[in-house]
Scaffold this motif. Structure first.
Motif, PDB file in Angstrom:
ATOM      1  N   ALA A  74     -11.532  -2.952  15.047  1.00  0.00           N
ATOM      2  CA  ALA A  74     -11.726  -4.292  15.157  1.00  0.00           C
ATOM      3  C   ALA A  74     -11.543  -5.097  16.722  1.00  0.00           C
ATOM      4  O   ALA A  74     -12.607  -4.940  17.759  1.00  0.00           O
ATOM      5  N   VAL A  75     -10.274  -4.321  17.224  1.00  0.00           N
ATOM      6  CA  VAL A  75     -10.421  -4.347  18.696  1.00  0.00           C
ATOM      7  C   VAL A  75     -11.067  -3.518  19.080  1.00  0.00           C
ATOM      8  O   VAL A  75     -11.935  -3.933  20.968  1.00  0.00           O
ATOM      9  N   THR A  78     -14.602  -4.330  19.931  1.00  0.00           N
ATOM     10  CA  THR A  78     -15.074  -5.484  20.054  1.00  0.00           C
ATOM     11  C   THR A  78     -14.665  -5.720  21.458  1.00  0.00           C
ATOM     12  O   THR A  78     -15.768  -6.135  22.906  1.00  0.00           O
ATOM     13  N   LEU A  79     -13.730  -4.637  21.993  1.00  0.00           N
ATOM     14  CA  LEU A  79     -13.858  -4.562  23.555  1.00  0.00           C
ATOM     15  C   LEU A  79     -15.360  -3.383  23.831  1.00  0.00           C
ATOM     16  O   LEU A  79     -15.669  -3.949  25.533  1.00  0.00           O
ATOM     17  N   GLU A  81     -18.029  -3.708  22.839  1.00  0.00           N
ATOM     18  CA  GLU A  81     -19.246  -4.181  22.709  1.00  0.00           C
ATOM     19  C   GLU A  81     -20.138  -3.421  21.974  1.00  0.00           C
ATOM     20  O   GLU A  81     -21.129  -3.998  22.254  1.00  0.00           O
ATOM     21  N   TYR A  83     -21.426  -4.076  18.769  1.00  0.00           N
ATOM     22  CA  TYR A  83     -22.683  -5.246  18.166  1.00  0.00           C
ATOM     23  C   TYR A  83     -23.151  -4.464  16.813  1.00  0.00           C
ATOM     24  O   TYR A  83     -23.469  -4.886  15.911  1.00  0.00           O
ATOM     25  N   MET A  86     -21.012  -3.190  13.954  1.00  0.00           N
ATOM     26  CA  MET A  86     -20.294  -4.171  13.788  1.00  0.00           C
ATOM     27  C   MET A  86     -20.751  -4.261  12.435  1.00  0.00           C
ATOM     28  O   MET A  86     -20.928  -4.993  11.579  1.00  0.00           O
ATOM     29  N   LEU A  96     -15.719 -13.322  10.929  1.00  0.00           N
ATOM     30  CA  LEU A  96     -15.616 -14.223  11.235  1.00  0.00           C
ATOM     31  C   LEU A  96     -14.882 -15.117  11.950  1.00  0.00           C
ATOM     32  O   LEU A  96     -13.919 -15.619  12.589  1.00  0.00           O
ATOM     33  N   CYS A 100     -11.349 -15.791  13.119  1.00  0.00           N
ATOM     34  CA  CYS A 100     -10.811 -17.191  13.693  1.00  0.00           C
ATOM     35  C   CYS A 100     -10.022 -18.360  13.358  1.00  0.00           C
ATOM     36  O   CYS A 100      -8.557 -18.713  14.446  1.00  0.00           O
TER      37      CYS A 100
END
Length: 322
Positions: A74-75, A78-79, A81, A83, A86, A96, A100
Motif C-alpha cells: 500500500a505504501v 501510494t508513493l 501514485e 492508481y 490499486m 480506503l 482512514c
C-alpha cells in the motif's frame, strides 16, 4: 485478511462491553489488587489495539495476505501514485474509508493521551507553585523529609508527584495534624508515599486519557473507576505493611478529606492533583479494611497474569501474522 479483521473486531467488542462489566464487580479484585490492575491494563491495551487494528487490517486486505506485506504494498503504490494497480487489486472506497478510520482513531487516542499528559503537568506545576507559597516544610525528621504543611483547619492529606520520587512531596494540613494521633498520622503519610513510590499517577492519568478519548465506551468508564479504587487499595496495603490496620481505619474515619491517587480525576480540577474522585472510600475498599480478604491462591494469581499476557499477545500476534 478479512477474517483477521473480523477476529480483531470481535475481540474489540468483547473487551469493550461484557468483559469490563464483569470485571468491574468481580470479587477477586479485593483479594489481589495488583493482579487485577495488571488485567485492566492488558484489557485497555489489547482493546485499543484491536479497535484500531480491525479497520486498518480490513482496509489493507486487498493489498496482501498479511499485514506487513499489505502495508508495504500500500505504501509503495501510494508513493508511486500507481492508481491503476490499486484498481487491479480491487481496492474499493470502503477499504480506503476503513483504513482512514483506523488511522484517525489511533491518532485520536495518541493525541488525547498527549493532551491529557500536558494538561496534568501544567495543573500540577501550578499547584506546586501554590504549595511552595502557602506551605512550610515539616520539621527535619518529622513526618518525613519531603512533607509540607499548609495552615488549613480541614483535615487533608495528599501527594504531589514530581518527575522523580525525590522531587515528589506529601502535603498535610494543620487540621489533620491536630486531629490525628502520631500513629494515625504516620499511617496516612505511608498511604500517600505508597502512591508516590508506585507511581500511581501514571496509571490514573493513562486511564483518564482513555476515558476522555472514548467517554461513551463502557470499558473506559469502568476502567477509570476500577483503577482509582485499585490504587487506593494498593496504597492501603503499603500503609498496613508498616502500620496497623486500626490506625489506618481511624485516620480515615477522623479525616473529613483523605487523599487519593495522584493525578486522578480531571486534570483541570483545582483540587490537589484531582484528589477528589479517588478519595471516596468505596464499599469494596472499606469492606477490605474492616474484614481482611483472603489473598488469592498462587494458582489464581498465575491465571490472572497469564490471562493478561495472553490478551496482549493475541492482537499483537494477529497483526504481525505472516
Amino acid at each position: 485478511m478479512e477474517p483477521l479483521a473480523l477476529l480483531l473486531a470481535a475481540l474489540a467488542v468483547i473487551l469493550a462491553i461484557p468483559v469490563p462489566k464483569l470485571l468491574h464487580t468481580a470479587r477477586f479484585r479485593t483479594r489481589s489488587p495488583w493482579a487485577t490492575m495488571l488485567l485492566w491494563q492488558a484489557i485497555a491495551l489489547a482493546g485499543g489495539l484491536s479497535m484500531v487494528g480491525a479497520p486498518i487490517v480490513y482496509g489493507l486486505s486487498p493489498f496482501g495476505s498479511n499485514v506487513p506485506q499489505a502495508l508495504s504494498t500500500a505504501v509503495r503504490l501510494t508513493l508511486d501514485e500507481d492508481y491503476s494497480a490499486m484498481a487491479g487489486l480491487q481496492v474499493h472506497p470502503w477499504h480506503l474509508f476503513c483504513l482512514c478510520l483506523g488511522l484517525l482513531l489511533g491518532g485520536h487516542l495518541l493525541l488525547t493521551l498527549a493532551r491529557t499528559y500536558a494538561r496534568v503537568l501544567s495543573a500540577r506545576r501550578r499547584h506546586r507553585q501554590l504549595v511552595d507559597l502557602l506551605s512550610t516544610p515539616a520539621p527535619h525528621g518529622d513526618h518525613g523529609a519531603e512533607t509540607q504543611i499548609i495552615e488549613h483547619d480541614a483535615p487533608m492529606a495528599y501527594c504531589l508527584p514530581g518527575r522523580t520520587n525525590a522531587s515528589s512531596i506529601t502535603v498535610l494540613s494543620r487540621g489533620l495534624l491536630n486531629t490525628l494521633s502520631e500513629p494515625e498520622l504516620a499511617a496516612v503519610i505511608a498511604h500517600e508515599q505508597t502512591h508516590l513510590k508506585q507511581r500511581h499517577h501514571l496509571l490514573t492519568m493513562a486511564f483518564e486519557a482513555w476515558y476522555r478519548a472514548l467517554p461513551w465506551l463502557p470499558t473506559t468508564r469502568y476502567g477509570r473507576e476500577a483503577v482509582l479504587e485499585l490504587t487506593e487499595m494498593l496504597a492501603d496495603e503499603g500503609a498496613m505493611a508498616e502500620h496497623s490496620r486500626e490506625d489506618l481505619l481511624r485516620s480515615l474515619a477522623l479525616s473529613s478529606s483523605e487523599a487519593g491517587a495522584p493525578g486522578a480525576g480531571s486534570p483541570e480540577d483545582t483540587k490537589p492533583l484531582g484528589a477528589g474522585a479517588s478519595s471516596e472510600i468505596t464499599g469494596a475498599r472499606l469492606q477490605r479494611l474492616l474484614v481482611p480478604a483472603r489473598p488469592l491462591s498462587r494458582t489464581a494469581v498465575t491465571g490472572l497474569v497469564s490471562a493478561s499476557l495472553a490478551l496482549l499477545a493475541v492482537p499483537t500476534g494477529l497483526l504481525l501474522l505472516r
